[in-house]
Scaffold this active site. Structure first.
Site, PDB file in Angstrom:
ATOM      1  N   TRP A  67     -16.271  11.671 -12.907  1.00 44.71           N
ATOM      2  CA  TRP A  67     -15.260  11.306 -11.933  1.00 44.71           C
ATOM      3  C   TRP A  67     -14.784  12.389 -11.170  1.00 44.71           C
ATOM      4  O   TRP A  67     -14.393  12.394  -9.893  1.00 44.71           O
ATOM      5  CB  TRP A  67     -14.475  10.146 -12.294  1.00 44.71           C
ATOM      6  CG  TRP A  67     -13.620  10.714 -13.423  1.00 44.71           C
ATOM      7  CD1 TRP A  67     -13.662  10.481 -14.577  1.00 44.71           C
ATOM      8  CD2 TRP A  67     -12.251  11.192 -13.313  1.00 44.71           C
ATOM      9  NE1 TRP A  67     -12.701  11.032 -15.390  1.00 44.71           N
ATOM     10  CE2 TRP A  67     -11.898  11.413 -14.565  1.00 44.71           C
ATOM     11  CE3 TRP A  67     -11.470  11.666 -12.212  1.00 44.71           C
ATOM     12  CZ2 TRP A  67     -10.416  12.140 -14.855  1.00 44.71           C
ATOM     13  CZ3 TRP A  67     -10.160  12.411 -12.508  1.00 44.71           C
ATOM     14  CH2 TRP A  67      -9.949  12.680 -13.956  1.00 44.71           C
ATOM     15  N   TRP A  93      -9.518   7.768  -7.983  1.00 43.52           N
ATOM     16  CA  TRP A  93     -10.558   8.140  -8.708  1.00 43.52           C
ATOM     17  C   TRP A  93     -10.553   7.634 -10.289  1.00 43.52           C
ATOM     18  O   TRP A  93     -11.392   7.131 -10.718  1.00 43.52           O
ATOM     19  CB  TRP A  93     -11.058   9.405  -8.615  1.00 43.52           C
ATOM     20  CG  TRP A  93     -11.821   9.729  -7.451  1.00 43.52           C
ATOM     21  CD1 TRP A  93     -11.299  10.233  -6.292  1.00 43.52           C
ATOM     22  CD2 TRP A  93     -13.124   9.778  -7.377  1.00 43.52           C
ATOM     23  NE1 TRP A  93     -12.345  10.425  -5.454  1.00 43.52           N
ATOM     24  CE2 TRP A  93     -13.472  10.057  -6.050  1.00 43.52           C
ATOM     25  CE3 TRP A  93     -14.016   9.420  -8.439  1.00 43.52           C
ATOM     26  CZ2 TRP A  93     -14.897   9.856  -5.655  1.00 43.52           C
ATOM     27  CZ3 TRP A  93     -15.437   9.201  -7.776  1.00 43.52           C
ATOM     28  CH2 TRP A  93     -15.937   9.698  -6.695  1.00 43.52           C
ATOM     29  N   GLU A 125       0.846  -1.409   0.045  1.00 48.62           N
ATOM     30  CA  GLU A 125       0.152   0.080  -0.087  1.00 48.62           C
ATOM     31  C   GLU A 125       0.932   1.085   0.165  1.00 48.62           C
ATOM     32  O   GLU A 125       0.463   2.045  -0.550  1.00 48.62           O
ATOM     33  CB  GLU A 125      -0.910  -0.050   1.146  1.00 48.62           C
ATOM     34  CG  GLU A 125      -1.912  -1.036   1.331  1.00 48.62           C
ATOM     35  CD  GLU A 125      -2.908  -1.092  -0.058  1.00 48.62           C
ATOM     36  OE1 GLU A 125      -3.310   0.055  -0.446  1.00 48.62           O
ATOM     37  OE2 GLU A 125      -3.189  -1.966  -0.733  1.00 48.62           O
ATOM     38  N   TRP A 157     -21.480  11.933 -19.753  1.00 50.75           N
ATOM     39  CA  TRP A 157     -21.641  12.038 -18.219  1.00 50.75           C
ATOM     40  C   TRP A 157     -23.240  12.389 -17.914  1.00 50.75           C
ATOM     41  O   TRP A 157     -23.469  13.376 -18.615  1.00 50.75           O
ATOM     42  CB  TRP A 157     -20.596  12.716 -17.447  1.00 50.75           C
ATOM     43  CG  TRP A 157     -19.282  12.511 -17.523  1.00 50.75           C
ATOM     44  CD1 TRP A 157     -18.355  12.961 -18.084  1.00 50.75           C
ATOM     45  CD2 TRP A 157     -18.910  11.024 -17.059  1.00 50.75           C
ATOM     46  NE1 TRP A 157     -17.188  12.153 -18.256  1.00 50.75           N
ATOM     47  CE2 TRP A 157     -17.316  10.973 -17.493  1.00 50.75           C
ATOM     48  CE3 TRP A 157     -19.302   9.957 -16.180  1.00 50.75           C
ATOM     49  CZ2 TRP A 157     -16.535  10.059 -17.069  1.00 50.75           C
ATOM     50  CZ3 TRP A 157     -18.292   9.017 -15.969  1.00 50.75           C
ATOM     51  CH2 TRP A 157     -16.917   8.940 -16.304  1.00 50.75           C
ATOM     52  N   TRP A 208       2.080   1.783  -3.520  1.00 43.63           N
ATOM     53  CA  TRP A 208       1.055   2.505  -4.265  1.00 43.63           C
ATOM     54  C   TRP A 208       1.178   4.018  -4.167  1.00 43.63           C
ATOM     55  O   TRP A 208       0.835   4.748  -5.336  1.00 43.63           O
ATOM     56  CB  TRP A 208      -0.439   2.183  -3.820  1.00 43.63           C
ATOM     57  CG  TRP A 208      -0.863   0.885  -4.356  1.00 43.63           C
ATOM     58  CD1 TRP A 208      -1.167  -0.357  -3.951  1.00 43.63           C
ATOM     59  CD2 TRP A 208      -1.368   0.798  -5.612  1.00 43.63           C
ATOM     60  NE1 TRP A 208      -1.739  -1.297  -4.816  1.00 43.63           N
ATOM     61  CE2 TRP A 208      -1.820  -0.582  -5.950  1.00 43.63           C
ATOM     62  CE3 TRP A 208      -1.906   1.692  -6.936  1.00 43.63           C
ATOM     63  CZ2 TRP A 208      -2.411  -0.962  -7.057  1.00 43.63           C
ATOM     64  CZ3 TRP A 208      -2.242   1.231  -8.182  1.00 43.63           C
ATOM     65  CH2 TRP A 208      -2.710  -0.089  -8.295  1.00 43.63           C
ATOM     66  N   ASN A 229     -10.043   2.833   2.533  1.00 47.34           N
ATOM     67  CA  ASN A 229      -9.912   2.674   1.248  1.00 47.34           C
ATOM     68  C   ASN A 229     -10.764   1.988   0.461  1.00 47.34           C
ATOM     69  O   ASN A 229     -10.997   2.335  -0.775  1.00 47.34           O
ATOM     70  CB  ASN A 229      -8.459   2.294   0.839  1.00 47.34           C
ATOM     71  CG  ASN A 229      -8.094   2.323  -0.636  1.00 47.34           C
ATOM     72  OD1 ASN A 229      -7.988   3.361  -1.165  1.00 47.34           O
ATOM     73  ND2 ASN A 229      -7.555   1.266  -1.332  1.00 47.34           N
TER      74      ASN A 229
END
Length: 579
Positions: free
Chosen positions: A471, A494, A386, A418, A389, A453
């Site tokens: 988004w 996202w 993690e 969208w 990341w 998360n």
């Protein structure tokens, strides 16, 4: 059929910054052409090039200045601060720490009130710690943001400093700012030194065999751990805390007054109300010592039922365990939102209150090993992944600046149609969608400025695929609300959920929120904690209340039908630009 509410501009709700009394309203989404232009000459690479040509041997000044950014709010294990202190000792001159509060930057980057409050609370701790070392923390507030470089150079000249130290920030605007500082410094004989400190392995090191930047995490992580373990002592070096200035600095006419410069308790436009201030201080105690204690408990103590929700993470004693500590069970329990399974260190890492190096070093100490464990089959390895990341997304940001300019990494999805539906957007923000796991998560965010998360993934995919809302609306809302808002990780998360980013989930994969709920919150305790209307529901009803039950409890029915929404999402992603 789902009712669609459309407008001429699908991005209308995300083009401008937050509403303030100031006319400052930066553009949030660059054109594809503008982003492509920046992409051909990334500011990160330009800064590295500029740093090779700064003044090499400046004259000895009267002070050394370290510029503390909002991402390195600590005095221990801080690379730029350690280097600045060493230079001050060598030159036998005082060290001054500078912090610039820049409200326009906060607006431009959608900083949350909770994040700015957290910054200030930690600055007060830093100020006290530095004062014990006779080092002043000189905090200024500056507007407009475009003239911050001039202001910094002016301060350096006033303090007769010929050397400036700072840790690199990798966002486009900050890189451009630092390039400008270098340019101005060149003209007046000042030497800036910017160093890497945010990541374990800095951007640009982990590359493919042909020299390209990775855009898929798994091969990145394998190369990352290989490089890290081949150079453990270099990458995990602990930098020393600054040496004290002579006490006579307090009588100096130039430096003495800096100790009396007040640190503001709030920034205009980012004030929390008194109840929120008390709540944030309780849930997220300031200071490196608090962060280290939270890390210790994650590494050595068991999960506690009392820690679910908006509570003090350091309240009450925790039971030590050498076999069932939270990190040792992290591999199997990390996705559980109904248990105290995560470290909750993200706000402290985002603000640099604790160094990421310290986190990795402590995992090695726990296991008694000399190499870093980052495998998929252990709790420690999963947690270190993690942390990797964070490095990965920062690397992506540095080399692909368009992602911080409102552009999808995969431009082929720029034309996805969208919806524009204020009612749905507000229902999502307020936690009133009729989907319990989504509502619990969004209400937790409002209360705590934070969420797990796995929950972030669930609500992000719900917004971008079930509701088919841009988004970027969600990305912006998270930054405006979360205490740990970090552009690289937030954008990466996202775009992963919306299938527009690097190594993102395939567009045809759409989370079923009810299935996700049963996996992430099997006991229902997470939902019951944040959605009190459903306190008395158990079993499958807590995840998907029958319509009559929801009506009786005053809980909204689902605002969309997931099965229908899934079909719509796949259709629109498959043929971007079409309905």
């Amino acid at each position: 059929m789902m009712k669609r509410v459309r407008s001429p501009s699908p991005l209308a709700m995300s083009k401008k910054g937050r509403t303030t009394n100031s006319p400052f309203a930066p553009i949030k989404i660059a054109t594809a052409e503008a982003a492509a232009t920046v992409q051909t000459d990334p500011p990160f690479l330009r800064l590295l090039d500029v740093l090779r040509n700064v003044v090499q041997k400046p004259s000895k000044g009267q002070s050394i200045v370290y510029w503390m950014r909002m991402g390195d709010l600590r005095i221990s294990d801080n690379k730029a601060l350690a280097l600045a202190s060493a230079q001050a000792v060598e030159d036998q001159i005082p060290l001054v720490v500078l912090h610039v509060l820049s409200p326009q930057d906060y607006i431009a980057h959608d900083r949350s009130k909770a994040r700015i409050d957290f910054v200030l609370r930690n600055l007060f701790r830093v100020k006290d710690e530095l004062a014990k070392l006779n080092i002043p923390l000189y905090t200024i507030t500056h507007t407009p943001r475009k003239t911050v470089p001039n202001r910094v150079i002016s301060i350096l000249q006033t303090l007769q400093a010929t050397r400036l130290f700072a840790n690199i920030e990798y966002e486009v605007d900050e890189l451009r700012r630092d390039i400008e500082v270098c340019s101005l410094a060149q003209n007046v004989g000042i030497r800036p030194m910017y160093v890497h400190d945010r990541c374990i392995v800095e951007p640009g090191i982990v590359k493919t065999k042909d020299g390209r930047v990775y855009t898929v995490y798994s091969p990145y992580q394998r190369t990352w751990i290989s490089i890290l373990n081949a150079n453990v002592s270099d990458y995990l070096k602990e930098f020393s805390s600054p040496k004290a200035n002579l006490s006579t600095i307090r009588e100096n006419h130039m430096f003495g007054p800096l100790f009396n410069v007040d640190l503001p308790v709030s920034v205009h436009g980012f004030e929390l109300d008194p109840e929120e201030i008390a709540n944030m201080a309780r849930i997220w105690p300031a200071g490196t010592s608090s962060a280290k204690e939270m890390l210790f408990r994650f590494l050595y103590t068991k999960a506690r039922a009392t820690q679910l929700g908006a509570v003090d993470p350091l309240a009450h004693e925790a039971e030590n365990s050498d076999k069932r500590s939270r990190i040792l069970l992290y591999d199997e329990a990390r996705d559980r939102g109904d248990k105290d399974t995560t470290s909750r260190l993200s706000p402290y890492l985002s603000a640099g209150v604790i160094s990421v190096r310290e986190c990795v070093r402590q995992t090695m100490k726990l296991l008694g090993i000399q190499k870093v464990e980052a495998g998929r089959s252990s709790g420690v390895g999963r947690w270190v992944q993690e942390l990797a990341w964070r490095d990965f997304y920062t690397n992506v940001l540095a080399y692909n600046p368009r992602v911080s300019m409102g552009r999808p990494f995969q431009e082929k999805f720029a034309d996805v149609k969208w919806e524009v539906n204020e009612k749905h957007l507000n229902a999502w923000k307020e936690g009133k969608t009729g989907i319990p796991i989504v509502d619990a998560t969004m209400r937790q965010i409002k209360v705590m400025g934070w969420t797990h998360n796995r929950m972030r993934m669930i609500v992000a995919m719900f917004l971008s695929k079930d509701l088919m809302l841009d988004w970027r609306l969600g990305e912006r809302y998270f930054m405006e609300t979360l205490i740990d808002g970090d552009l690289a990780s937030n954008n990466g998360g996202w775009q992963w959920s919306a299938s527009t980013g690097v190594d993102s989930v395939p567009y045809f994969r759409v989370f079923n929120p009810y299935t996700q709920s049963s996996k992430a919150d099997p006991t229902g305790d997470f939902i019951r904690t944040f959605v009190p209307e459903l306190n008395n529901l158990y079993g499958s009803d807590i995840h998907n209340p029958p319509a009559k039950v929801a009506d009786k409890l005053g809980y909204p029915r689902p605002i969309v039908n997931h099965a229908e929404a899934r079909v719509r999402a796949i259709r629109r992603y498959k043929t971007p630009g079409e309905e």
